[in-house]
Design a protein around this motif. Structure first.
Motif, mmCIF file in Angstrom:
data_model
loop_
_atom_site.group_PDB
_atom_site.id
_atom_site.type_symbol
_atom_site.label_atom_id
_atom_site.label_comp_id
_atom_site.label_asym_id
_atom_site.label_seq_id
_atom_site.Cartn_x
_atom_site.Cartn_y
_atom_site.Cartn_z
ATOM 1 N N MET A 1 0.851 -1.188 0.000
ATOM 2 C CA MET A 1 0.000 0.000 0.000
ATOM 3 C C MET A 1 0.881 1.230 0.000
ATOM 4 S SD MET A 1 -3.070 -1.161 2.575
ATOM 5 C CE MET A 1 -4.049 0.300 2.452
ATOM 6 N N ARG A 2 0.280 2.362 -0.203
ATOM 7 C CA ARG A 2 1.008 3.634 -0.137
ATOM 8 C C ARG A 2 0.760 4.265 1.219
ATOM 9 N NH1 ARG A 2 4.399 4.971 -4.612
ATOM 10 N NH2 ARG A 2 3.831 3.406 -6.151
ATOM 11 N N PHE A 3 1.745 4.987 1.690
ATOM 12 C CA PHE A 3 1.541 5.633 2.978
ATOM 13 C C PHE A 3 2.248 6.984 3.028
ATOM 14 C CE2 PHE A 3 5.502 5.487 5.460
ATOM 15 C CZ PHE A 3 6.302 4.700 4.620
ATOM 16 N N CYS A 4 1.779 7.833 3.928
ATOM 17 C CA CYS A 4 2.488 9.072 4.241
ATOM 18 C C CYS A 4 2.670 9.149 5.747
ATOM 19 C CB CYS A 4 1.736 10.298 3.717
ATOM 20 S SG CYS A 4 0.198 10.642 4.584
ATOM 21 N N LEU B 1 2.398 10.391 12.762
ATOM 22 C CA LEU B 1 1.231 9.584 12.441
ATOM 23 C C LEU B 1 1.406 9.029 11.031
ATOM 24 C CD1 LEU B 1 -1.478 12.144 13.655
ATOM 25 C CD2 LEU B 1 -0.403 10.330 14.970
ATOM 26 N N MET B 2 1.089 7.751 10.855
ATOM 27 C CA MET B 2 1.197 7.137 9.524
ATOM 28 C C MET B 2 -0.202 6.864 8.998
ATOM 29 S SD MET B 2 4.379 4.561 10.312
ATOM 30 C CE MET B 2 4.817 4.081 8.644
ATOM 31 N N LEU B 3 -0.354 7.081 7.701
ATOM 32 C CA LEU B 3 -1.657 6.903 7.058
ATOM 33 C C LEU B 3 -1.451 6.063 5.803
ATOM 34 C CD1 LEU B 3 -4.315 9.648 6.459
ATOM 35 C CD2 LEU B 3 -3.525 8.273 4.536
ATOM 36 N N PHE B 4 -2.165 4.949 5.725
ATOM 37 C CA PHE B 4 -2.018 4.019 4.605
ATOM 38 C C PHE B 4 -3.279 4.015 3.740
ATOM 39 C CE2 PHE B 4 1.823 1.512 5.581
ATOM 40 C CZ PHE B 4 2.106 2.012 6.836
ATOM 41 N N GLY B 5 -3.063 3.987 2.429
ATOM 42 C CA GLY B 5 -4.181 3.886 1.497
ATOM 43 C C GLY B 5 -3.791 3.015 0.319
ATOM 44 N N PHE B 6 -4.790 2.648 -0.480
ATOM 45 C CA PHE B 6 -4.516 1.735 -1.582
ATOM 46 C C PHE B 6 -3.703 2.377 -2.710
ATOM 47 C CE2 PHE B 6 -7.948 -1.381 -0.358
ATOM 48 C CZ PHE B 6 -7.064 -2.436 -0.229
ATOM 49 N N SER B 7 -3.778 3.691 -2.831
ATOM 50 C CA SER B 7 -3.064 4.363 -3.917
ATOM 51 C C SER B 7 -2.591 5.728 -3.427
ATOM 52 C CB SER B 7 -3.996 4.561 -5.115
ATOM 53 O OG SER B 7 -5.059 5.427 -4.749
ATOM 54 N N VAL C 1 1.127 21.070 11.384
ATOM 55 C CA VAL C 1 1.316 19.785 10.688
ATOM 56 C C VAL C 1 2.497 19.882 9.727
ATOM 57 C CG1 VAL C 1 0.249 18.063 9.198
ATOM 58 C CG2 VAL C 1 -1.157 19.317 10.839
ATOM 59 N N PHE C 2 3.411 18.920 9.861
ATOM 60 C CA PHE C 2 4.609 18.906 9.021
ATOM 61 C C PHE C 2 4.765 17.547 8.347
ATOM 62 C CE2 PHE C 2 5.432 21.448 12.893
ATOM 63 C CZ PHE C 2 5.429 22.698 12.303
ATOM 64 N N ASP C 3 5.540 17.546 7.292
ATOM 65 C CA ASP C 3 5.835 16.304 6.585
ATOM 66 C C ASP C 3 6.835 15.475 7.384
ATOM 67 O OD1 ASP C 3 6.173 14.348 4.661
ATOM 68 O OD2 ASP C 3 7.699 15.489 3.587
ATOM 69 N N GLY C 4 6.594 14.186 7.460
ATOM 70 C CA GLY C 4 7.513 13.298 8.162
ATOM 71 C C GLY C 4 8.349 12.447 7.239
ATOM 72 N N MET C 5 8.277 12.724 5.938
ATOM 73 C CA MET C 5 9.101 11.945 4.988
ATOM 74 C C MET C 5 9.694 12.884 3.938
ATOM 75 S SD MET C 5 7.480 8.196 4.457
ATOM 76 C CE MET C 5 6.087 8.695 3.480
ATOM 77 N N GLN C 6 10.586 13.740 4.410
ATOM 78 C CA GLN C 6 11.228 14.708 3.512
ATOM 79 C C GLN C 6 11.989 14.038 2.381
ATOM 80 O OE1 GLN C 6 11.595 18.321 3.402
ATOM 81 N NE2 GLN C 6 9.624 17.816 4.268
ATOM 82 N N GLU D 1 3.467 22.456 2.818
ATOM 83 C CA GLU D 1 2.827 22.492 1.508
ATOM 84 C C GLU D 1 2.508 21.096 0.972
ATOM 85 O OE1 GLU D 1 2.891 25.253 -1.751
ATOM 86 O OE2 GLU D 1 4.577 24.113 -2.510
ATOM 87 N N SER D 2 3.433 20.158 1.142
ATOM 88 C CA SER D 2 3.198 18.810 0.607
ATOM 89 C C SER D 2 3.797 17.784 1.560
ATOM 90 C CB SER D 2 3.816 18.669 -0.777
ATOM 91 O OG SER D 2 5.220 18.798 -0.698
ATOM 92 N N VAL D 3 3.358 16.549 1.408
ATOM 93 C CA VAL D 3 3.939 15.471 2.217
ATOM 94 C C VAL D 3 4.398 14.346 1.298
ATOM 95 C CG1 VAL D 3 2.617 15.948 4.312
ATOM 96 C CG2 VAL D 3 1.651 14.440 2.591
ATOM 97 N N GLY D 4 5.426 13.648 1.742
ATOM 98 C CA GLY D 4 5.972 12.551 0.948
ATOM 99 C C GLY D 4 5.104 11.312 1.034
ATOM 100 N N VAL D 5 5.109 10.545 -0.043
ATOM 101 C CA VAL D 5 4.373 9.273 -0.071
ATOM 102 C C VAL D 5 5.344 8.175 -0.499
ATOM 103 C CG1 VAL D 5 2.503 7.990 -1.174
ATOM 104 C CG2 VAL D 5 2.200 10.393 -0.623
ATOM 105 N N ASN D 6 5.248 7.042 0.160
ATOM 106 C CA ASN D 6 6.107 5.901 -0.176
ATOM 107 C C ASN D 6 5.288 4.623 -0.256
ATOM 108 O OD1 ASN D 6 8.728 6.665 -0.655
ATOM 109 N ND2 ASN D 6 9.347 6.552 1.488
ATOM 110 N N LYS D 7 5.925 3.578 -0.793
ATOM 111 C CA LYS D 7 5.309 2.253 -0.754
ATOM 112 C C LYS D 7 5.483 1.670 0.642
ATOM 113 C CE LYS D 7 5.664 0.457 -5.434
ATOM 114 N NZ LYS D 7 6.415 -0.481 -6.317
ATOM 115 N N GLY D 8 4.440 1.055 1.161
ATOM 116 C CA GLY D 8 4.536 0.398 2.448
ATOM 117 C C GLY D 8 3.895 -0.981 2.397
ATOM 118 N N VAL D 9 3.835 -1.603 3.551
ATOM 119 C CA VAL D 9 3.237 -2.941 3.662
ATOM 120 C C VAL D 9 2.134 -2.875 4.716
ATOM 121 C CG1 VAL D 9 3.655 -5.348 4.316
ATOM 122 C CG2 VAL D 9 5.379 -4.085 3.004
#
Lengths: 276, 304
Positions: free
Chosen positions: B18-21, B74-80, B104-109, B153-161
């Motif tokens: 899944m994808r997560f931020c 906080l981590m948030l997972f979604g299908f896309s 609120v800040f991005d946790g995956m610079q 302004e934006s947050v990073g998104v990565n592939k997760g499990v």
């Protein structure tokens, strides 16, 4: 390993070294570097006629300017990468139109530091002259991105017409700080001269060291409160080893909105101890 | 295989890509940080019925946050990526911007794949919003009634499990609940994982499909003690309660480590066995072999 260019000549005539930047010298031999044409007053001369050249420029792109630099103008002008260190007091236009990399001066610099820069970082341990982060005569906009950090005092017209970027001054500022500013951030930790923010459209001016005189009446008083974004800027300055104590950014500030003659979307934060 | 008195079944957990931020939330003090966390993570247990799977990764000391206030990642997972974007914008707007004092800040610079956050939420400022570029990061300052809501302004998104899991089969509810609590407490200490269900524990484990054709999932009847005798039960004779721990993480290794730690914390007197949920290996591409995880030299199996 660094390439060291040491200016050897006692002179009052301006020496223009615009374009003598790490990325442009990379890959050249010291002989070729010495043959690079620069302006000495009205005359075109070879760099090696005025500067001794020692060391070498390797992948770290580290360039050092030393010697009699008072008349040397445009150090780091147009720089896009690498590091330039300036060992002694230097002339005008340091870092003008630079787009990347870092310039560090261990001493003071003259007027027009970092004008029209679009990226990179300039650090000056000493003082700077007038027009820091401003623009060339005839241009519409000043500095557009990048950071200028100055430990000492600066002259008039700090951040004139700047569009983006951050300027921090550890000492005092002269008149017309943020004159016609379009956006960006200016922080002054010493006292600031008259007419700060005159004509500003947007952007943020922080006068942490207070004011020598009142702001223009075209600025209206907002609240008195701690400003969260200033807290974050304090952290960023500490991360960048800023020269002065920035803890005052974490206290409450008197906010002013203006310049109402130009839309009033700018903001000036004045420290509590100011005359306001 | 047994760990202490507890039998480890020869099975595997099946998880999905899944994808997560990851966002960092800060607030004036722990009280308002807790309020923000609760609100943001609410109704975020499973993508079967929620817009995202959401949870607290860890609390962050005020010295380690951008604005010097207590924070939480906080981590948030979604299908896309699109699903993550929609959920994080909606939840930040409704649950965090509304909460007193939060930022609120991005946790995956480091992530190059990015979705807009403040870029969308700034419009709440109705033209009075301002942005500030600090270093290379842009933050939006939205005027609100207690000052300013600062949001990156934006947050990073990565592939997760997502969907790593194990089942705790216990003698009775009390014993099972205590074991589940020990598991969650242990997993909470780890980075890069969340347990998105209430208190980190699921009591309503599900299977795919239902006798009712419109339902995508229904109760895992084989693990329901009250149905023993009526259905083909997977429960040992003396098991009276089952709790499931579901784990989402940033990568296979993080989920594997959390599964291993959770199981080790759960086993003990009154815990009959540890099992896991899967779909025969046909749906999820990440398989966590329980016995391999608990042996020293292996970390399960990954179809990748």
């Amino acid at each position: 390993m660094a390439l060291v260019l040491c200016q050897q000549v006692e002179t009052q005539i301006p020496i223009e070294v615009e374009g003598i930047t790490p990325e442009r010298l990379l890959g050249k031999s010291n002989l070729e570097i010495g043959q690079t044409k620069i302006l000495y007053g009205r005359d075109e001369v070879e760099l090696g006629e005025l500067f001794s050249i020692a060391g070498a420029l390797n992948a770290s792109r580290h360039l050092v300017f030393d010697g009699n630099l008072g008349c040397v103008q445009g150090i780091g002008a147009g720089q896009s990468s690498g590091t330039i260190e300036i060992e002694t007091d230097s002339g005008r236009h340091v870092g003008s139109q630079m787009s990347g990399g870092q310039i560090s001066s261990k001493a003071s610099v003259s007027d027009f530091l970092g004008i029209e820069m679009t990226g990179g970082v300039i650090k000056v341990k000493g003082n700077a002259g007038d027009g820091v982060g401003g623009h060339f005569p005839g241009s519409k906009f000043g500095m557009n991105r990048g950071s200028i950090l100055i430990g000492g005092n600066v002259g008039n017209g700090l951040g004139q017409a700047m569009r983006r970027g951050t300027i921090a001054v550890g000492g005092t500022a002269g008149e017309l700080t943020g004159w016609n500013m379009l956006a960006g951030t200016i922080m002054v930790f010493g006292a600031s001269g008259i007419d700060a923010g005159a004509g500003m459209k947007r952007g943020t001016i922080v006068l942490a060291g207070g004011l020598k005189s009142q702001l223009s009446p075209t600025f209206v008083r907002g609240g008195f409160y701690p400003v969260p974004i200033l807290n974050m800027l304090a952290g960023w300055l500490e991360q960048n080893n800023f020269f002065a104590d920035v803890s005052s950014l974490r206290s409450s500030f008197q906010a002013f909105n203006g310049d109402l003659l130009n839309g009033g979307r700018g903001e000036i934060f004045v420290a509590e101890r100011s005359s306001h | 295989m047994k760990v202490g008195p507890t039998f480890i079944e020869d099975t595997f957990a099946e998880a999905f890509s899944m994808r997560f931020c990851r966002i960092i939330v800060t607030a004036f003090n722990q009280r308002w940080l807790n309020a923000a966390i609760s609100e943001f993570c609410g109704y975020g247990s499973s993508v079967i019925g929620c817009d995202a799977e959401v949870g607290l990764e860890q609390l962050i000391d005020s010295q380690d946050t951008l604005d010097g206030r207590p924070g939480a990642s906080l981590m948030l997972f979604g299908f896309s990526t699109e699903a993550v974007q929609k959920a994080v914008v909606n939840r930040t707007g409704q649950c965090l911007m509304t909460c007193p004092t939060t930022a609120v800040f991005d946790g995956m610079q480091e992530s190059t794949d990015r979705v807009p956050l403040g870029k969308h939420l700034r419009f709440f400022g109705d033209g009075f919003q301002k942005s500030k570029l600090i270093g290379e990061r842009r933050f939006w300052r939205v005027p609100v009634m207690d000052g300013e809501f600062i949001v990156e302004e934006s947050v990073g998104v990565n592939k997760g499990v997502a969907g790593g899991n194990f089942l705790i089969l216990s003698r009775d509810q009390t014993t099972g609940l205590h074991a589940a609590e020990r598991s969650v407490d242990q997993i909470t200490k780890l980075q890069n994982v969340i347990t998105p269900f209430p208190g980190g524990v699921v009591r309503s484990g599900s299977k795919v499909g239902s006798k009712y054709k419109d339902l995508r999932a229904s109760t895992a009847h084989a693990f329901c003690p009250s149905l023993r005798g009526r259905v083909e039960s997977k429960l040992p004779e003396d098991a009276g309660c089952v709790y499931e721990i579901v784990i989402d993480g940033s990568n296979f290794e993080a989920v594997a480590e959390a599964t291993r730690s959770g199981i080790k914390a759960a086993v003990g007197e009154g815990i009959i066995s540890i099992s896991a949920g899967n779909y025969g290996g046909k749906l999820g591409k990440h398989h966590f072999q329980l016995r391999h995880l608990l042996s020293k030299d292996s970390q399960g199996a990954n179809k990748d």
